[in-house]
Motif scaffolding. Sequence first.
Motif, PDB file in Angstrom:
ATOM      1  N   ALA A  16      19.306   5.843 -24.926  1.00  0.00           N
ATOM      2  CA  ALA A  16      19.929   6.898 -24.128  1.00  0.00           C
ATOM      3  C   ALA A  16      21.437   6.924 -24.355  1.00  0.00           C
ATOM      4  O   ALA A  16      22.041   8.003 -24.438  1.00  0.00           O
ATOM      5  CB  ALA A  16      19.608   6.700 -22.654  1.00  0.00           C
ATOM      6  N   ALA A  17      22.060   5.754 -24.503  1.00  0.00           N
ATOM      7  CA  ALA A  17      23.503   5.696 -24.770  1.00  0.00           C
ATOM      8  C   ALA A  17      23.821   6.260 -26.156  1.00  0.00           C
ATOM      9  O   ALA A  17      24.844   6.932 -26.334  1.00  0.00           O
ATOM     10  CB  ALA A  17      24.010   4.258 -24.643  1.00  0.00           C
ATOM     11  N   ILE A  18      22.958   5.998 -27.125  1.00  0.00           N
ATOM     12  CA  ILE A  18      23.152   6.568 -28.467  1.00  0.00           C
ATOM     13  C   ILE A  18      23.092   8.097 -28.392  1.00  0.00           C
ATOM     14  O   ILE A  18      23.940   8.796 -28.961  1.00  0.00           O
ATOM     15  CB  ILE A  18      22.116   6.010 -29.463  1.00  0.00           C
ATOM     16  CG1 ILE A  18      22.408   4.533 -29.736  1.00  0.00           C
ATOM     17  CG2 ILE A  18      22.106   6.811 -30.758  1.00  0.00           C
ATOM     18  CD1 ILE A  18      21.306   3.808 -30.508  1.00  0.00           C
ATOM     19  N   ARG A  19      22.113   8.617 -27.681  1.00  0.00           N
ATOM     20  CA  ARG A  19      22.005  10.071 -27.533  1.00  0.00           C
ATOM     21  C   ARG A  19      23.198  10.642 -26.777  1.00  0.00           C
ATOM     22  O   ARG A  19      23.742  11.694 -27.139  1.00  0.00           O
ATOM     23  CB  ARG A  19      20.685  10.440 -26.857  1.00  0.00           C
ATOM     24  CG  ARG A  19      19.488  10.143 -27.749  1.00  0.00           C
ATOM     25  CD  ARG A  19      18.180  10.685 -27.206  1.00  0.00           C
ATOM     26  NE  ARG A  19      17.764  10.133 -25.927  1.00  0.00           N
ATOM     27  CZ  ARG A  19      17.130   8.964 -25.773  1.00  0.00           C
ATOM     28  NH1 ARG A  19      16.839   8.224 -26.828  1.00  0.00           N
ATOM     29  NH2 ARG A  19      16.780   8.551 -24.588  1.00  0.00           N
ATOM     30  N   LEU A  20      23.637   9.960 -25.727  1.00  0.00           N
ATOM     31  CA  LEU A  20      24.807  10.392 -24.961  1.00  0.00           C
ATOM     32  C   LEU A  20      26.042  10.425 -25.859  1.00  0.00           C
ATOM     33  O   LEU A  20      26.795  11.403 -25.865  1.00  0.00           O
ATOM     34  CB  LEU A  20      25.013   9.438 -23.777  1.00  0.00           C
ATOM     35  CG  LEU A  20      26.146   9.725 -22.812  1.00  0.00           C
ATOM     36  CD1 LEU A  20      25.938  11.059 -22.110  1.00  0.00           C
ATOM     37  CD2 LEU A  20      26.236   8.583 -21.789  1.00  0.00           C
ATOM     38  N   SER A  21      26.238   9.374 -26.628  1.00  0.00           N
ATOM     39  CA  SER A  21      27.355   9.298 -27.567  1.00  0.00           C
ATOM     40  C   SER A  21      27.296  10.430 -28.578  1.00  0.00           C
ATOM     41  O   SER A  21      28.301  11.098 -28.858  1.00  0.00           O
ATOM     42  CB  SER A  21      27.323   7.937 -28.281  1.00  0.00           C
ATOM     43  OG  SER A  21      28.163   7.926 -29.405  1.00  0.00           O
ATOM     44  N   ALA A  22      26.120  10.653 -29.129  1.00  0.00           N
ATOM     45  CA  ALA A  22      25.953  11.696 -30.148  1.00  0.00           C
ATOM     46  C   ALA A  22      26.215  13.087 -29.578  1.00  0.00           C
ATOM     47  O   ALA A  22      26.908  13.901 -30.192  1.00  0.00           O
ATOM     48  CB  ALA A  22      24.545  11.626 -30.737  1.00  0.00           C
ATOM     49  N   CYS A  23      25.689  13.358 -28.416  1.00  0.00           N
ATOM     50  CA  CYS A  23      25.801  14.699 -27.837  1.00  0.00           C
ATOM     51  C   CYS A  23      27.212  15.024 -27.356  1.00  0.00           C
ATOM     52  O   CYS A  23      27.642  16.172 -27.426  1.00  0.00           O
ATOM     53  CB  CYS A  23      24.817  14.861 -26.686  1.00  0.00           C
ATOM     54  SG  CYS A  23      23.095  14.938 -27.217  1.00  0.00           S
ATOM     55  N   LEU A  24      27.925  14.021 -26.849  1.00  0.00           N
ATOM     56  CA  LEU A  24      29.243  14.278 -26.272  1.00  0.00           C
ATOM     57  C   LEU A  24      30.393  13.830 -27.163  1.00  0.00           C
ATOM     58  O   LEU A  24      31.556  14.025 -26.816  1.00  0.00           O
ATOM     59  CB  LEU A  24      29.349  13.635 -24.889  1.00  0.00           C
ATOM     60  CG  LEU A  24      28.366  14.199 -23.856  1.00  0.00           C
ATOM     61  CD1 LEU A  24      28.562  13.526 -22.512  1.00  0.00           C
ATOM     62  CD2 LEU A  24      28.504  15.709 -23.728  1.00  0.00           C
ATOM     63  N   GLY A  25      30.094  13.230 -28.312  1.00  0.00           N
ATOM     64  CA  GLY A  25      31.144  12.871 -29.263  1.00  0.00           C
ATOM     65  C   GLY A  25      31.951  11.645 -28.888  1.00  0.00           C
ATOM     66  O   GLY A  25      33.064  11.464 -29.373  1.00  0.00           O
ATOM     67  N   ARG A  45      13.625   4.155 -33.245  1.00  0.00           N
ATOM     68  CA  ARG A  45      12.724   4.489 -32.153  1.00  0.00           C
ATOM     69  C   ARG A  45      13.516   4.824 -30.886  1.00  0.00           C
ATOM     70  O   ARG A  45      13.212   5.767 -30.180  1.00  0.00           O
ATOM     71  CB  ARG A  45      11.767   3.331 -31.884  1.00  0.00           C
ATOM     72  CG  ARG A  45      10.702   3.655 -30.859  1.00  0.00           C
ATOM     73  CD  ARG A  45       9.721   2.520 -30.580  1.00  0.00           C
ATOM     74  NE  ARG A  45       9.451   1.626 -31.674  1.00  0.00           N
ATOM     75  CZ  ARG A  45       9.858   0.347 -31.723  1.00  0.00           C
ATOM     76  NH1 ARG A  45      10.549  -0.164 -30.738  1.00  0.00           N
ATOM     77  NH2 ARG A  45       9.558  -0.411 -32.748  1.00  0.00           N
ATOM     78  N   ALA A  46      14.553   4.048 -30.594  1.00  0.00           N
ATOM     79  CA  ALA A  46      15.329   4.247 -29.372  1.00  0.00           C
ATOM     80  C   ALA A  46      16.194   5.501 -29.426  1.00  0.00           C
ATOM     81  O   ALA A  46      16.346   6.205 -28.430  1.00  0.00           O
ATOM     82  CB  ALA A  46      16.207   3.021 -29.104  1.00  0.00           C
ATOM     83  N   ALA A  47      16.747   5.804 -30.589  1.00  0.00           N
ATOM     84  CA  ALA A  47      17.703   6.901 -30.705  1.00  0.00           C
ATOM     85  C   ALA A  47      17.075   8.214 -31.127  1.00  0.00           C
ATOM     86  O   ALA A  47      17.756   9.238 -31.162  1.00  0.00           O
ATOM     87  CB  ALA A  47      18.786   6.518 -31.700  1.00  0.00           C
ATOM     88  N   LEU A  48      15.771   8.191 -31.436  1.00  0.00           N
ATOM     89  CA  LEU A  48      15.096   9.378 -31.946  1.00  0.00           C
ATOM     90  C   LEU A  48      15.848   9.861 -33.182  1.00  0.00           C
ATOM     91  O   LEU A  48      16.135   9.087 -34.070  1.00  0.00           O
ATOM     92  CB  LEU A  48      14.958  10.439 -30.854  1.00  0.00           C
ATOM     93  CG  LEU A  48      14.161  10.001 -29.632  1.00  0.00           C
ATOM     94  CD1 LEU A  48      14.210  11.064 -28.555  1.00  0.00           C
ATOM     95  CD2 LEU A  48      12.717   9.685 -30.003  1.00  0.00           C
ATOM     96  N   THR A 135      24.298   5.666 -15.067  1.00  0.00           N
ATOM     97  CA  THR A 135      25.664   5.294 -14.717  1.00  0.00           C
ATOM     98  C   THR A 135      26.630   5.661 -15.834  1.00  0.00           C
ATOM     99  O   THR A 135      27.707   6.218 -15.588  1.00  0.00           O
ATOM    100  CB  THR A 135      25.738   3.783 -14.413  1.00  0.00           C
ATOM    101  OG1 THR A 135      24.818   3.476 -13.369  1.00  0.00           O
ATOM    102  CG2 THR A 135      27.126   3.370 -14.001  1.00  0.00           C
ATOM    103  N   ALA A 136      26.263   5.352 -17.075  1.00  0.00           N
ATOM    104  CA  ALA A 136      27.122   5.677 -18.220  1.00  0.00           C
ATOM    105  C   ALA A 136      27.333   7.183 -18.331  1.00  0.00           C
ATOM    106  O   ALA A 136      28.448   7.646 -18.604  1.00  0.00           O
ATOM    107  CB  ALA A 136      26.524   5.122 -19.504  1.00  0.00           C
ATOM    108  N   ALA A 137      26.282   7.965 -18.114  1.00  0.00           N
ATOM    109  CA  ALA A 137      26.408   9.418 -18.193  1.00  0.00           C
ATOM    110  C   ALA A 137      27.333   9.958 -17.103  1.00  0.00           C
ATOM    111  O   ALA A 137      28.173  10.833 -17.362  1.00  0.00           O
ATOM    112  CB  ALA A 137      25.035  10.071 -18.105  1.00  0.00           C
ATOM    113  N   MET A 138      27.206   9.432 -15.887  1.00  0.00           N
ATOM    114  CA  MET A 138      28.080   9.877 -14.805  1.00  0.00           C
ATOM    115  C   MET A 138      29.532   9.523 -15.105  1.00  0.00           C
ATOM    116  O   MET A 138      30.430  10.355 -14.953  1.00  0.00           O
ATOM    117  CB  MET A 138      27.662   9.227 -13.485  1.00  0.00           C
ATOM    118  CG  MET A 138      26.373   9.772 -12.916  1.00  0.00           C
ATOM    119  SD  MET A 138      25.927   8.957 -11.354  1.00  0.00           S
ATOM    120  CE  MET A 138      27.255   9.521 -10.285  1.00  0.00           C
ATOM    121  N   ALA A 139      29.755   8.290 -15.535  1.00  0.00           N
ATOM    122  CA  ALA A 139      31.117   7.828 -15.811  1.00  0.00           C
ATOM    123  C   ALA A 139      31.742   8.607 -16.966  1.00  0.00           C
ATOM    124  O   ALA A 139      32.891   9.062 -16.873  1.00  0.00           O
ATOM    125  CB  ALA A 139      31.096   6.334 -16.123  1.00  0.00           C
TER     126      ALA A 139
END
Length: 152
Positions: A16-25, A45-48, A135-139
């Motif tokens: 989820a953190a990899i996807r968050l990083s990828a989507c928001l730069g 597998r985790a990052a799709l 939490t990471a997404a909110m922050a």
Amino acid sequence: MRLALFQPGIPQNLGAAIRLSACLGAGLDVIEPCSFPLDDKSLKRAALDYGPLAHMVRHSSWEAFLAAPERDEGRLLLFTTQATAPFHKFTFRARDTLLFGNESRGAPPEVHAAAFARLRIPLRPEARSMNLATTAAMALGEALRQTDGFPA
């Protein structure tokens, strides 16, 4: 803006953190050792299919993370249930690194000591904690909002 995960213990949270990083730069630092094998198969597998879009750097240890060139760029902000300062009242800067401890153990004293600030997400008194990825997404969302850092 960067996210950093200290010795993550749940592969789905890393995904989820990899996807968050990828989507928001936002950059993503993974501080090892992880509680699961961090190989190409588990990452895929985790990052799709978001892995190639993420800017992830693996660090072999806490010391390696602190010595990395990215550490010279901004403040280290630790998100922890032990903090008293609410994250939404903190003033973020564009080069901050938002650091999150291990899901079950949190962060050890040396990580707390290295942080410029320790922040928390206010929860209802009867709630113990939230999921790391949430939490990471909110922050990150609040930090990007404050610094006008969302992708155009």
